[in-house]
Design a protein around this motif. Structure first.
Motif, PDB file in Angstrom:
ATOM      1  N   GLU A 194      50.698  38.498  44.617  1.00  0.00           N
ATOM      2  CA  GLU A 194      52.057  38.140  45.017  1.00  0.00           C
ATOM      3  C   GLU A 194      52.378  38.647  46.421  1.00  0.00           C
ATOM      4  OE1 GLU A 194      54.578  36.258  43.143  1.00  0.00           O
ATOM      5  OE2 GLU A 194      52.557  35.699  42.478  1.00  0.00           O
ATOM      6  N   ALA A 195      51.730  39.729  46.828  1.00  0.00           N
ATOM      7  CA  ALA A 195      51.957  40.276  48.164  1.00  0.00           C
ATOM      8  C   ALA A 195      51.153  39.550  49.237  1.00  0.00           C
ATOM      9  CB  ALA A 195      51.610  41.767  48.178  1.00  0.00           C
ATOM     10  N   GLY A 196      50.327  38.595  48.841  1.00  0.00           N
ATOM     11  CA  GLY A 196      49.635  37.770  49.819  1.00  0.00           C
ATOM     12  C   GLY A 196      48.131  37.837  49.809  1.00  0.00           C
ATOM     13  N   CYS A 197      47.536  38.608  48.920  1.00  0.00           N
ATOM     14  CA  CYS A 197      46.074  38.737  48.877  1.00  0.00           C
ATOM     15  C   CYS A 197      45.450  37.682  47.967  1.00  0.00           C
ATOM     16  CB  CYS A 197      45.674  40.120  48.363  1.00  0.00           C
ATOM     17  SG  CYS A 197      45.817  41.427  49.576  1.00  0.00           S
ATOM     18  N   SER A 198      44.222  37.331  48.285  1.00  0.00           N
ATOM     19  CA  SER A 198      43.371  36.586  47.362  1.00  0.00           C
ATOM     20  C   SER A 198      42.562  37.626  46.578  1.00  0.00           C
ATOM     21  CB  SER A 198      42.440  35.657  48.146  1.00  0.00           C
ATOM     22  OG  SER A 198      41.475  35.073  47.295  1.00  0.00           O
ATOM     23  N   VAL A 199      42.651  37.603  45.262  1.00  0.00           N
ATOM     24  CA  VAL A 199      42.118  38.692  44.436  1.00  0.00           C
ATOM     25  C   VAL A 199      41.077  38.177  43.455  1.00  0.00           C
ATOM     26  CG1 VAL A 199      42.699  40.596  42.879  1.00  0.00           C
ATOM     27  CG2 VAL A 199      44.381  39.828  44.571  1.00  0.00           C
ATOM     28  N   ASP A 200      39.952  38.876  43.371  1.00  0.00           N
ATOM     29  CA  ASP A 200      38.940  38.625  42.337  1.00  0.00           C
ATOM     30  C   ASP A 200      38.874  39.839  41.416  1.00  0.00           C
ATOM     31  OD1 ASP A 200      38.287  36.198  43.509  1.00  0.00           O
ATOM     32  OD2 ASP A 200      36.621  37.033  44.673  1.00  0.00           O
ATOM     33  N   LEU A 201      38.664  39.572  40.128  1.00  0.00           N
ATOM     34  CA  LEU A 201      38.526  40.630  39.133  1.00  0.00           C
ATOM     35  C   LEU A 201      37.065  40.792  38.745  1.00  0.00           C
ATOM     36  CD1 LEU A 201      41.512  39.904  36.688  1.00  0.00           C
ATOM     37  CD2 LEU A 201      41.171  42.008  38.004  1.00  0.00           C
ATOM     38  N   PHE A 202      36.572  42.018  38.792  1.00  0.00           N
ATOM     39  CA  PHE A 202      35.243  42.372  38.299  1.00  0.00           C
ATOM     40  C   PHE A 202      35.489  43.239  37.069  1.00  0.00           C
ATOM     41  CE2 PHE A 202      34.641  41.166  42.606  1.00  0.00           C
ATOM     42  CZ  PHE A 202      33.313  40.832  42.799  1.00  0.00           C
ATOM     43  N   GLN A 203      35.355  42.676  35.888  1.00  0.00           N
ATOM     44  CA  GLN A 203      35.872  43.307  34.680  1.00  0.00           C
ATOM     45  C   GLN A 203      34.851  43.270  33.543  1.00  0.00           C
ATOM     46  OE1 GLN A 203      38.917  44.943  33.835  1.00  0.00           O
ATOM     47  NE2 GLN A 203      37.698  45.271  31.992  1.00  0.00           N
ATOM     48  N   HIS A 204      34.787  44.351  32.778  1.00  0.00           N
ATOM     49  CA  HIS A 204      34.002  44.403  31.545  1.00  0.00           C
ATOM     50  C   HIS A 204      34.332  43.166  30.692  1.00  0.00           C
ATOM     51  CE1 HIS A 204      32.693  45.778  27.572  1.00  0.00           C
ATOM     52  NE2 HIS A 204      32.056  46.779  28.158  1.00  0.00           N
ATOM     53  N   PRO A 205      33.342  42.577  30.011  1.00  0.00           N
ATOM     54  CA  PRO A 205      33.593  41.322  29.287  1.00  0.00           C
ATOM     55  C   PRO A 205      34.492  41.446  28.065  1.00  0.00           C
ATOM     56  CG  PRO A 205      31.363  42.101  28.845  1.00  0.00           C
ATOM     57  CD  PRO A 205      31.920  42.978  29.927  1.00  0.00           C
ATOM     58  N   THR A 206      34.632  42.650  27.503  1.00  0.00           N
ATOM     59  CA  THR A 206      35.530  42.816  26.354  1.00  0.00           C
ATOM     60  C   THR A 206      36.941  43.000  26.887  1.00  0.00           C
ATOM     61  OG1 THR A 206      33.741  43.886  25.120  1.00  0.00           O
ATOM     62  CG2 THR A 206      35.980  44.149  24.271  1.00  0.00           C
ATOM     63  N   VAL A 207      37.723  41.921  26.870  1.00  0.00           N
ATOM     64  CA  VAL A 207      39.034  41.952  27.525  1.00  0.00           C
ATOM     65  C   VAL A 207      40.176  41.641  26.554  1.00  0.00           C
ATOM     66  CG1 VAL A 207      38.191  41.455  29.841  1.00  0.00           C
ATOM     67  CG2 VAL A 207      38.729  39.563  28.296  1.00  0.00           C
ATOM     68  N   PHE A 208      39.894  41.540  25.267  1.00  0.00           N
ATOM     69  CA  PHE A 208      40.936  41.353  24.258  1.00  0.00           C
ATOM     70  C   PHE A 208      41.854  40.174  24.606  1.00  0.00           C
ATOM     71  CE2 PHE A 208      39.753  45.850  24.226  1.00  0.00           C
ATOM     72  CZ  PHE A 208      39.421  46.031  22.888  1.00  0.00           C
ATOM     73  N   GLY A 209      41.248  39.085  25.058  1.00  0.00           N
ATOM     74  CA  GLY A 209      42.027  37.868  25.301  1.00  0.00           C
ATOM     75  C   GLY A 209      42.984  37.947  26.468  1.00  0.00           C
ATOM     76  N   VAL A 210      42.743  38.842  27.426  1.00  0.00           N
ATOM     77  CA  VAL A 210      43.686  38.987  28.537  1.00  0.00           C
ATOM     78  C   VAL A 210      43.755  37.724  29.392  1.00  0.00           C
ATOM     79  CG1 VAL A 210      42.156  39.919  30.330  1.00  0.00           C
ATOM     80  CG2 VAL A 210      44.539  40.691  30.200  1.00  0.00           C
ATOM     81  N   VAL A 211      42.677  36.928  29.393  1.00  0.00           N
ATOM     82  CA  VAL A 211      42.669  35.692  30.174  1.00  0.00           C
ATOM     83  C   VAL A 211      43.810  34.772  29.745  1.00  0.00           C
ATOM     84  CG1 VAL A 211      41.334  33.609  30.711  1.00  0.00           C
ATOM     85  CG2 VAL A 211      40.200  35.832  30.659  1.00  0.00           C
ATOM     86  N   ASP A 212      44.153  34.799  28.443  1.00  0.00           N
ATOM     87  CA  ASP A 212      45.212  33.920  27.943  1.00  0.00           C
ATOM     88  C   ASP A 212      46.574  34.241  28.543  1.00  0.00           C
ATOM     89  OD1 ASP A 212      43.388  32.628  26.323  1.00  0.00           O
ATOM     90  OD2 ASP A 212      43.767  33.915  24.586  1.00  0.00           O
ATOM     91  N   ILE A 213      46.793  35.507  28.943  1.00  0.00           N
ATOM     92  CA  ILE A 213      48.114  35.851  29.473  1.00  0.00           C
ATOM     93  C   ILE A 213      48.150  35.865  30.997  1.00  0.00           C
ATOM     94  CG2 ILE A 213      48.727  37.179  27.417  1.00  0.00           C
ATOM     95  CD1 ILE A 213      48.364  39.731  29.097  1.00  0.00           C
ATOM     96  N   ILE A 214      47.008  35.596  31.650  1.00  0.00           N
ATOM     97  CA  ILE A 214      47.012  35.554  33.123  1.00  0.00           C
ATOM     98  C   ILE A 214      46.672  34.173  33.663  1.00  0.00           C
ATOM     99  CG2 ILE A 214      46.326  37.981  33.182  1.00  0.00           C
ATOM    100  CD1 ILE A 214      43.578  37.075  34.242  1.00  0.00           C
ATOM    101  N   GLN A 215      46.257  33.252  32.793  1.00  0.00           N
ATOM    102  CA  GLN A 215      45.729  31.980  33.283  1.00  0.00           C
ATOM    103  C   GLN A 215      46.771  31.138  34.023  1.00  0.00           C
ATOM    104  OE1 GLN A 215      44.272  29.800  29.900  1.00  0.00           O
ATOM    105  NE2 GLN A 215      46.206  29.921  28.771  1.00  0.00           N
ATOM    106  N   ASP A 216      48.059  31.335  33.731  1.00  0.00           N
ATOM    107  CA  ASP A 216      49.090  30.547  34.397  1.00  0.00           C
ATOM    108  C   ASP A 216      49.347  30.984  35.835  1.00  0.00           C
ATOM    109  OD1 ASP A 216      49.351  29.125  32.113  1.00  0.00           O
ATOM    110  OD2 ASP A 216      51.371  29.807  31.605  1.00  0.00           O
ATOM    111  N   TRP A 217      48.979  32.233  36.177  1.00  0.00           N
ATOM    112  CA  TRP A 217      49.290  32.706  37.531  1.00  0.00           C
ATOM    113  C   TRP A 217      48.081  33.200  38.325  1.00  0.00           C
ATOM    114  CZ3 TRP A 217      47.778  37.681  38.175  1.00  0.00           C
ATOM    115  CH2 TRP A 217      47.780  38.532  37.060  1.00  0.00           C
TER     116      TRP A 217
END
Length: 382
Positions: free
Chosen positions: A34-57
């Motif tokens: 939101e502050a203007g950066c392009s961001v990539d996530l490097f994350q452990h694969p066990t994410v408890f479905g977090v993709v479902d709550i971030i996919q819209d933004w």
């Protein structure tokens, strides 16, 4: 958009090889984006479905891979980023990866070197000697040019103090805090007349972590069971680790355990609560040196807090208008008498504070975007 970002696109990597601190790092990615950066996530694969709550933004890439693969991928692409953030530092389970990344950074021409940001959690561990997972010499070398983030104002102050003691120059100017409050792309289910009133406790639900404070919460329910039944109240324990806990038989109808939930289910369950009860175990240290995500979790879910006056003051960004307070006292019996009173107040008037929490969440998130923009300006301008 902040000043430097207006003329220079910021590419950032958030690296977290653990299956915890996921929501904290996702929130960090949100505010940087939101502050203007392009961001990539490097994350452990066990994410408890977090993709479902971030996919819209979320607009970047999410690399959900084994920690070894994440490490190699980041090493191969160090030069592609302006900012690299270690989302959990000091390391907890794996050998310290800061040294190899710092080596890659130093090998680049000065004008192309990414800036390092370390998100500090267990600040006291920075004072430890070199170990299998934490390499103090590598840290002290990198820290002279790094910046730092924490999740509460008092941890930021403590981190500045520790870094200064370790000889890190201008430490206080390079430490910032943010509240890991997340946007959610769904609303809570409507409250149904006659439904149970849920008082929720969030945390790790496992006998090894089931603290004396949490035992006392169950005892508090037992002591006030008549009033709880009159209010159709139930205690809901929300956590990510499934385990059997010793719940008294006469309270089994009043205590519910939900563990192993995906993030969307977790937040939906929280949204049905009258309030989130926070009793921080660990004494004064939890109000001076170590932060908790419980407060930001309540703000994310837009539910009031049942919280001690000392904790409310320590976190600062939460208004008394969204809290039912109890006095922070030394005696355990006196403490939980106060918790019981505050909880009963929440059962009676909890719904009246939900709207105020929704307004507060909106204000906090707006402030966080501006704060993160200023922080990135400092990082890129250093």
């Amino acid at each position: 958009m902040s000043t430097l970002l207006a003329v220079r696109q910021c590419r950032a990597a958030v690296y977290n090889p653990y299956n915890f601190h996921i929501d904290v790092n996702v929130a960090l990615a949100y505010y940087m984006q939101e502050a203007g950066c392009s961001v990539d996530l490097f994350q452990h694969p066990t994410v408890f479905g977090v993709v479902d709550i971030i996919q819209d933004w979320f607009k970047g890439f999410a690399y959900l891979e084994h920690p070894n693969n994440l490490s190699q991928r980041l090493l191969d692409h160090v030069a592609d980023y302006d900012v690299i953030i270690f989302g959990t530092y000091p390391p907890i389970l794996f050998t310290d990866f800061l040294g190899p990344v710092w080596g890659k950074v130093k090998a680049l021409p000065v004008g192309r070197r990414p800036r390092l940001v370390l998100a500090l959690h267990l600040v006291d561990d920075l004072k430890a000697n070199a170990s299998v997972v934490y390499n103090k010499p590598d840290f002290l070398e990198a820290a002279r040019e790094a910046h730092f983030l924490t999740i509460s104002p008092f941890v930021a102050s403590y981190a500045s103090q520790v870094l200064q003691e370790l000889g890190v120059p201008a430490a206080s100017e390079r430490v910032e805090w943010y509240a890991p409050v997340l946007p959610l792309n769904f609303d809570s289910a409507p409250y149904l007349p006659g439904a149970k009133n849920y008082i929720c406790v969030s945390g790790v639900i496992h006998p090894a972590h089931w603290s004396q404070s949490q035992h006392r919460i169950v005892q508090m329910v037992a002591k006030n069971s008549t009033a709880w039944r009159q209010h159709k109240a139930s205690l809901v324990l929300l956590g990510k680790i499934m385990a059997l806990l010793d719940i008294p038989r006469d309270l089994e109808d009043m205590v519910t355990i939900h563990s192993g939930l995906a993030y969307e289910e977790y937040y939906r369950a929280l949204m049905r609560c009258k309030a989130l009860l926070v009793v921080l175990s660990g004494g004064q240290k939890m109000l001076t040196q170590r932060g908790s995500t419980a407060i930001s979790t309540a703000v994310t879910a837009q539910i009031p807090l049942i919280i001690s006056d000392a904790a409310l003051a320590a976190y600062g960004y939460v208004s008394p208008d969204v809290a039912f307070q109890y006095p922070q006292v030394n005696g355990t019996d006196e403490l939980f008498t106060g918790v019981g009173r505050a909880t009963e107040e929440a059962l009676v008037a909890g719904n009246m504070k939900h709207k105020a929490m929704a307004q507060l969440k909106s204000e906090i998130m707006g402030d966080q975007v501006l704060k993160m923009g200023r922080f990135i300006d400092r990082v890129l301008g250093s």
